[in-house]
Design a protein around this motif. Structure first.
Motif, PDB file in Angstrom:
ATOM      1  N   ALA A  81      -2.076  -7.991   1.766  1.00 56.46           N
ATOM      2  CA  ALA A  81      -2.810  -8.193   3.301  1.00 56.46           C
ATOM      3  C   ALA A  81      -4.185  -7.347   3.230  1.00 56.46           C
ATOM      4  CB  ALA A  81      -1.851  -7.557   4.058  1.00 56.46           C
ATOM      5  N   ILE A  82      -4.146  -6.273   2.517  1.00 57.51           N
ATOM      6  CA  ILE A  82      -5.521  -5.803   2.368  1.00 57.51           C
ATOM      7  C   ILE A  82      -6.416  -6.691   1.311  1.00 57.51           C
ATOM      8  CG2 ILE A  82      -6.616  -3.879   1.118  1.00 57.51           C
ATOM      9  CD1 ILE A  82      -4.022  -2.194   1.552  1.00 57.51           C
ATOM     10  N   ARG A  83      -6.043  -7.458   0.355  1.00 60.20           N
ATOM     11  CA  ARG A  83      -6.887  -8.188  -0.203  1.00 60.20           C
ATOM     12  C   ARG A  83      -7.472  -9.365   0.649  1.00 60.20           C
ATOM     13  NH1 ARG A  83      -5.070 -12.072  -5.216  1.00 60.20           N
ATOM     14  NH2 ARG A  83      -7.203 -12.681  -5.914  1.00 60.20           N
ATOM     15  N   GLU A  84      -6.681  -9.766   1.309  1.00 55.27           N
ATOM     16  CA  GLU A  84      -7.031 -10.861   2.086  1.00 55.27           C
ATOM     17  C   GLU A  84      -7.938 -10.395   3.354  1.00 55.27           C
ATOM     18  OE1 GLU A  84      -4.897 -13.472   5.570  1.00 55.27           O
ATOM     19  OE2 GLU A  84      -3.706 -13.432   3.754  1.00 55.27           O
ATOM     20  N   HIS A  85      -7.917  -9.221   3.743  1.00 52.14           N
ATOM     21  CA  HIS A  85      -8.605  -8.329   4.876  1.00 52.14           C
ATOM     22  C   HIS A  85     -10.124  -8.337   4.257  1.00 52.14           C
ATOM     23  CE1 HIS A  85      -9.365  -6.543   8.682  1.00 52.14           C
ATOM     24  NE2 HIS A  85     -10.166  -5.602   7.682  1.00 52.14           N
ATOM     25  N   ILE A  86     -10.070  -7.741   3.043  1.00 47.01           N
ATOM     26  CA  ILE A  86     -11.352  -7.436   2.364  1.00 47.01           C
ATOM     27  C   ILE A  86     -12.052  -8.814   2.255  1.00 47.01           C
ATOM     28  CG2 ILE A  86     -12.189  -6.587   0.281  1.00 47.01           C
ATOM     29  CD1 ILE A  86     -10.072  -4.802   0.214  1.00 47.01           C
ATOM     30  N   GLU A  87     -11.414  -9.640   1.683  1.00 49.66           N
ATOM     31  CA  GLU A  87     -12.073 -11.059   1.205  1.00 49.66           C
ATOM     32  C   GLU A  87     -12.575 -11.648   2.595  1.00 49.66           C
ATOM     33  OE1 GLU A  87      -9.348 -13.399  -1.070  1.00 49.66           O
ATOM     34  OE2 GLU A  87     -10.237 -12.343  -2.915  1.00 49.66           O
ATOM     35  N   THR A  88     -11.734 -11.608   3.735  1.00 46.94           N
ATOM     36  CA  THR A  88     -12.496 -12.162   4.938  1.00 46.94           C
ATOM     37  C   THR A  88     -13.574 -11.726   5.583  1.00 46.94           C
ATOM     38  OG1 THR A  88      -9.839 -13.082   5.628  1.00 46.94           O
ATOM     39  CG2 THR A  88     -11.583 -12.754   7.364  1.00 46.94           C
TER      40      THR A  88
ATOM     41  N   THR B  73     -16.543 -11.553   2.931  1.00 46.21           N
ATOM     42  CA  THR B  73     -16.763 -12.646   2.405  1.00 46.21           C
ATOM     43  C   THR B  73     -17.087 -12.637   1.010  1.00 46.21           C
ATOM     44  OG1 THR B  73     -19.138 -12.749   2.628  1.00 46.21           O
ATOM     45  CG2 THR B  73     -17.621 -13.646   4.574  1.00 46.21           C
ATOM     46  N   ARG B  74     -16.548 -11.715   0.124  1.00 52.09           N
ATOM     47  CA  ARG B  74     -16.669 -11.613  -1.373  1.00 52.09           C
ATOM     48  C   ARG B  74     -15.095 -11.588  -1.806  1.00 52.09           C
ATOM     49  NH1 ARG B  74     -20.616  -6.531  -1.702  1.00 52.09           N
ATOM     50  NH2 ARG B  74     -18.572  -5.586  -1.935  1.00 52.09           N
ATOM     51  N   ARG B  75     -14.857 -12.180  -3.006  1.00 58.67           N
ATOM     52  CA  ARG B  75     -13.737 -12.300  -3.588  1.00 58.67           C
ATOM     53  C   ARG B  75     -13.344 -10.797  -4.034  1.00 58.67           C
ATOM     54  NH1 ARG B  75     -10.909 -12.363  -8.362  1.00 58.67           N
ATOM     55  NH2 ARG B  75      -9.646 -14.245  -9.088  1.00 58.67           N
ATOM     56  N   CYS B  76     -12.084 -10.566  -3.980  1.00 63.51           N
ATOM     57  CA  CYS B  76     -11.381  -9.189  -4.497  1.00 63.51           C
ATOM     58  C   CYS B  76     -10.312  -9.622  -5.395  1.00 63.51           C
ATOM     59  CB  CYS B  76     -10.866  -8.569  -3.207  1.00 63.51           C
ATOM     60  SG  CYS B  76     -10.076  -7.053  -3.436  1.00 63.51           S
ATOM     61  N   SER B  77     -10.457  -8.947  -6.874  1.00 63.52           N
ATOM     62  CA  SER B  77      -9.642  -9.183  -7.750  1.00 63.52           C
ATOM     63  C   SER B  77      -8.137  -8.364  -7.413  1.00 63.52           C
ATOM     64  CB  SER B  77     -10.220  -9.170  -9.345  1.00 63.52           C
ATOM     65  OG  SER B  77      -9.957  -7.922  -9.454  1.00 63.52           O
ATOM     66  N   ILE B  78      -7.238  -8.818  -7.705  1.00 64.33           N
ATOM     67  CA  ILE B  78      -5.923  -8.013  -7.326  1.00 64.33           C
ATOM     68  C   ILE B  78      -5.985  -6.836  -8.638  1.00 64.33           C
ATOM     69  CG2 ILE B  78      -4.446  -9.175  -9.263  1.00 64.33           C
ATOM     70  CD1 ILE B  78      -3.351  -8.352  -5.605  1.00 64.33           C
ATOM     71  N   GLY B  79      -6.635  -7.024  -9.486  1.00 70.72           N
ATOM     72  CA  GLY B  79      -6.636  -5.605 -10.689  1.00 70.72           C
ATOM     73  C   GLY B  79      -7.528  -4.650 -10.010  1.00 70.72           C
ATOM     74  N   ALA B  80      -8.587  -5.102  -9.584  1.00 72.32           N
ATOM     75  CA  ALA B  80      -9.444  -3.996  -8.768  1.00 72.32           C
ATOM     76  C   ALA B  80      -9.059  -3.435  -7.680  1.00 72.32           C
ATOM     77  CB  ALA B  80     -10.944  -4.814  -8.307  1.00 72.32           C
TER      78      ALA B  80
ATOM     79  N   GLU C 166     -14.142   1.789  -2.237  1.00 68.65           N
ATOM     80  CA  GLU C 166     -13.010   2.637  -1.797  1.00 68.65           C
ATOM     81  C   GLU C 166     -13.013   2.748  -0.246  1.00 68.65           C
ATOM     82  OE1 GLU C 166     -12.430   5.756  -5.352  1.00 68.65           O
ATOM     83  OE2 GLU C 166     -14.337   6.056  -4.006  1.00 68.65           O
ATOM     84  N   TYR C 167     -14.541   2.741   0.226  1.00 72.25           N
ATOM     85  CA  TYR C 167     -14.351   2.658   1.924  1.00 72.25           C
ATOM     86  C   TYR C 167     -13.904   1.372   2.344  1.00 72.25           C
ATOM     87  CZ  TYR C 167     -16.511   2.547   6.432  1.00 72.25           C
ATOM     88  OH  TYR C 167     -16.798   2.221   7.799  1.00 72.25           O
ATOM     89  N   VAL C 168     -14.368   0.544   1.802  1.00 79.59           N
ATOM     90  CA  VAL C 168     -13.704  -1.127   2.159  1.00 79.59           C
ATOM     91  C   VAL C 168     -12.344  -1.102   2.326  1.00 79.59           C
ATOM     92  CG1 VAL C 168     -13.772  -3.559   1.813  1.00 79.59           C
ATOM     93  CG2 VAL C 168     -16.036  -2.316   1.757  1.00 79.59           C
ATOM     94  N   LEU C 169     -11.599  -0.445   1.292  1.00 76.22           N
ATOM     95  CA  LEU C 169     -10.304  -0.738   0.976  1.00 76.22           C
ATOM     96  C   LEU C 169      -9.729   0.278   2.253  1.00 76.22           C
ATOM     97  CD1 LEU C 169      -8.309  -0.544  -2.286  1.00 76.22           C
ATOM     98  CD2 LEU C 169      -7.345   0.748  -0.324  1.00 76.22           C
ATOM     99  N   LEU C 170     -10.143   1.468   2.072  1.00 71.71           N
ATOM    100  CA  LEU C 170      -9.565   2.431   3.099  1.00 71.71           C
ATOM    101  C   LEU C 170      -9.591   1.920   4.596  1.00 71.71           C
ATOM    102  CD1 LEU C 170     -10.862   5.989   1.768  1.00 71.71           C
ATOM    103  CD2 LEU C 170      -8.558   5.111   1.702  1.00 71.71           C
ATOM    104  N   THR C 171     -10.790   1.301   4.853  1.00 71.57           N
ATOM    105  CA  THR C 171     -10.942   0.735   6.186  1.00 71.57           C
ATOM    106  C   THR C 171     -10.093  -0.350   6.337  1.00 71.57           C
ATOM    107  OG1 THR C 171     -13.467   1.330   6.063  1.00 71.57           O
ATOM    108  CG2 THR C 171     -12.610  -0.122   7.850  1.00 71.57           C
TER     109      THR C 171
END
Length: 109
Positions: A24-31, A34-41, A6-11
């Motif tokens: 864009a949030i998903r791409e930012h989190i993965e970058t 360096t961990r995969r972020c599923s669209i469902g999560a 939740e913190y990572v997503l808010l940030t």
């Protein structure tokens, strides 16, 4: 208290500002992580944070680049900013005087 993801997503949403939407949030989190972020999560967490009043979402304009589909835009609320700041400050307090480098090479019993 919010959780780590939740913190990572808010940030990520805060960092992206007016360009914060699902992909864009998903791409930012993965970058950054360096961990995969599923669209469902991602969307489950967006929904949960919205129900907690920590962010708000709305449908943006349809864009040609997305085949005429609209983006689900995301913005932190003042409560979301406080929750992220509280999480960060808590992590900093519990980490104070911890030297992770000294833990390297130690074997566990």
């Amino acid at each position: 208290m919010i959780g780590e993801f939740e913190y990572v997503l808010l940030t990520a949403a805060s960092s992206l500002g007016d360009n914060a939407y699902g992909a864009a949030i998903r791409e930012h989190i993965e970058t950054v992580t360096t961990r995969r972020c599923s669209i469902g999560a991602l969307y489950t967490t967006i929904d949960r944070l919205e129900s907690k009043g920590l962010l708000t979402t709305w449908m943006g304009e349809a864009t040609a680049e997305r085949g005429g589909r609209a983006k689900r835009m995301v913005r932190l609320t003042p409560q979301g900013q406080c929750a992220a700041k509280d999480f960060y400050n808590t992590i900093m307090r519990v980490s104070h005087n911890v030297s992770w480098a000294s833990e390297r090479g130690k074997e566990t019993a």
